[in-house]
Enzyme design. Sequence first.
Site, mmCIF file in Angstrom:
data_model
loop_
_atom_site.group_PDB
_atom_site.id
_atom_site.type_symbol
_atom_site.label_atom_id
_atom_site.label_comp_id
_atom_site.label_asym_id
_atom_site.label_seq_id
_atom_site.Cartn_x
_atom_site.Cartn_y
_atom_site.Cartn_z
ATOM 1 N N GLY A 88 14.751 8.011 -47.425
ATOM 2 C CA GLY A 88 15.791 7.389 -48.253
ATOM 3 C C GLY A 88 15.771 7.867 -49.693
ATOM 4 O O GLY A 88 16.811 7.881 -50.364
ATOM 5 N N ASN A 114 12.463 12.984 -43.438
ATOM 6 C CA ASN A 114 11.359 13.099 -42.487
ATOM 7 C C ASN A 114 11.321 11.979 -41.449
ATOM 8 O O ASN A 114 10.267 11.694 -40.869
ATOM 9 C CB ASN A 114 10.047 13.150 -43.255
ATOM 10 N N GLU A 115 12.460 11.354 -41.212
ATOM 11 C CA GLU A 115 12.492 10.182 -40.332
ATOM 12 C C GLU A 115 11.833 10.416 -38.974
ATOM 13 O O GLU A 115 11.086 9.564 -38.479
ATOM 14 C CB GLU A 115 13.934 9.700 -40.138
ATOM 15 N N LEU A 151 13.244 3.930 -47.872
ATOM 16 C CA LEU A 151 13.413 2.534 -47.479
ATOM 17 C C LEU A 151 12.058 1.850 -47.324
ATOM 18 O O LEU A 151 11.117 2.428 -46.802
ATOM 19 C CB LEU A 151 14.199 2.457 -46.172
#
Lengths: 261, 261, 261
Positions: free
Chosen positions: C112, C136-137, C67
């Site tokens: 994303g 990996n957010e 994103l």
Amino acid sequence: MAALLRFSAARFLAGVAVMKLKRPPVNSLNMELLTEFAINLEKLEIDRGCRGVILTSAVPRIFSAGLDITEMCGKNADHYGEFWRAVQEMWLKLYGSSMVTIAAINGSSPAGGCLMALSCDYRIIANNKKYTIGLNETQLGIVAPFWFKDIITEVIGHRAAERSLQLGMLYSPTDALKIGLVDEVVAEDKVQSTASAVMAQWLTLPDHARQITKSMMRKPSLDRLVTHREADITNFVSYITRDSIQKSLQMYMEMLKKKGR
Amino acid sequence: MAALLRFSAARFLAGVAVMKLKRPPVNSLNMELLTEFAINLEKLEIDRGCRGVILTSAVPRIFSAGLDITEMCGKNADHYGEFWRAVQEMWLKLYGSSMVTIAAINGSSPAGGCLMALSCDYRIIANNKKYTIGLNETQLGIVAPFWFKDIITEVIGHRAAERSLQLGMLYSPTDALKIGLVDEVVAEDKVQSTASAVMAQWLTLPDHARQITKSMMRKPSLDRLVTHREADITNFVSYITRDSIQKSLQMYMEMLKKKGR
Amino acid sequence: MAALLRFSAARFLAGVAVMKLKRPPVNSLNMELLTEFAINLEKLEIDRGCRGVILTSAVPRIFSAGLDITEMCGKNADHYGEFWRAVQEMWLKLYGSSMVTIAAINGSSPAGGCLMALSCDYRIIANNKKYTIGLNETQLGIVAPFWFKDIITEVIGHRAAERSLQLGMLYSPTDALKIGLVDEVVAEDKVQSTASAVMAQWLTLPDHARQITKSMMRKPSLDRLVTHREADITNFVSYITRDSIQKSLQMYMEMLKKKGR
């Protein structure tokens, strides 16, 4: 309350508490130890200086032998109910902890001992063929409750869990690694240092994001027990008070005594 | 009723029945065999002298070719509905059995044959590259029902199940072992003796604790079919009576005839 | 609308469309690209001449960086809500596609980007140690939404997903293969040809049976997002507008700028 847990001061340095189970000879989980464990974990939970807990044993060759069978044998129904609530509480606190929890498994870890390890975020076991780990309840003629089943299913998958639970399997460290019951096997004298190193890595993550993520993964299982908590207690009491089960447990205790435990 | 199953007397010795499918040429599961299977399994279930069942084939090189396509082709809707109920019944009995069930897979085991194997507690397959096992329904232009999907997902996990079902994959014994579709690959002449040895091991467990544990693992899937049983039949009938599906099945039968089966 | 996707004419030959993301420098998914992607996928979906889609990148060394953070930073709540709806829409279309979808991952694929790959039917990644893939957010101080969690759990299982998400792990191609995050690692110059070969294999299956099977596997997760779609948007907006999160994202953007991205 007796000091059944030993705390390391490490947490004052790096935000990490080391909880060492010390109830010789086998760290069996009686009412007192379970209660002390839950209270101390809760204290750490609200202590903003503490971000992680390493769970390990102060007793040689044993992590924890699991639930103390003397609490499930020859007592009355009220006692069994109270005991089971304490077991549930220990698990709800440990599996639901927002801290990073690492099991440094420096000895055997059957039944409830295995459950404690499974409830942590990461499991390191000492490479010693004499140590075993697993949910071996059926071997004792008893049945692991549904939430033991839920958590082992989450960790090793449905098929491996079904076989493991039906047979009451106890695994060597290397076999446990193969099926994913533990995450790492290290030399016996490296268990604590590896746990510290892994903890340091986990603590590099921002607490807030990690905690929400952990909760998202674990909430369904926690909710299931919370919802069915009273039914689970009723079920346990009605099961454990059966003559056949009491007889099984008594035979098992006799066997343990003969083994000198 | 024709004798489509052969029983070994082994059970009188050790509490174990050996059920051998014998409907040459390929042990395809027609209404008669399914009914006989369910009735006999039910009899063993209530026979307290029987604690375990080894399921195998009396026909060389084939465990079971799965559902008999002649039951699904060129018949009327009532027949299809009745047939599907018999398929469900076989599965509810086998997957829900409280006995220890071991599949001694001594030949190929596609589609419904694979389902039978997947429904046992343990799967041993002969190490013969010519044998294949898998839920290959899509290859035939048909769709495995939701409970076939549920059980393969439980055994090999969601991802492997999705790929396996979409592609209708058939696996060699060693590939089946790699993804967990079977538990053990042994030399062709060791299939039965290994099954007996594994059975002996499973029977060391106390029946009561093992049975409750097995039921706890399997009840959700069994309940799902019981709840949706009529809808599943309606769905099957409406699907199988489509012109396009009938055409696919007829083409498949032509191909089998050309192959000399 | 800018041409952020490049289509190959291959589909006119064999029923296969190749969609190449081309939004340098890193194919970050902004509103425009997400919208264009969903519209084009929808067009292919209703084009009966198209049976499969290969998703890949036209930008060297990157599949998609995920994103676009500029869409989540320094804007107003309405914008965030609209953006999140576009992210959901992309996923509902891709994960729910009835076509065969293959990710030809020819570069890094975090967050994303990884979700897009996970939503395809098959994942092939280039064997280049510099490429990483993963959700990996948490590393960025944010939390993957529940449907990212659902899909990675389906692909790699609960335990691996929990560890992976808590740590925000990025995997090398070979490590990704080990945990099942991708299906195949091939030499960098073989990614496209392997994708074509795998596609050809998947297209040998009858569309109808394969599509129903795919839908049966994926419908529960798709339904979960459809049911909770508005709550998921509200949740995202309330989360992303927090001062602490905005600060985390701004720090991350600064870091990216310093790195010259």
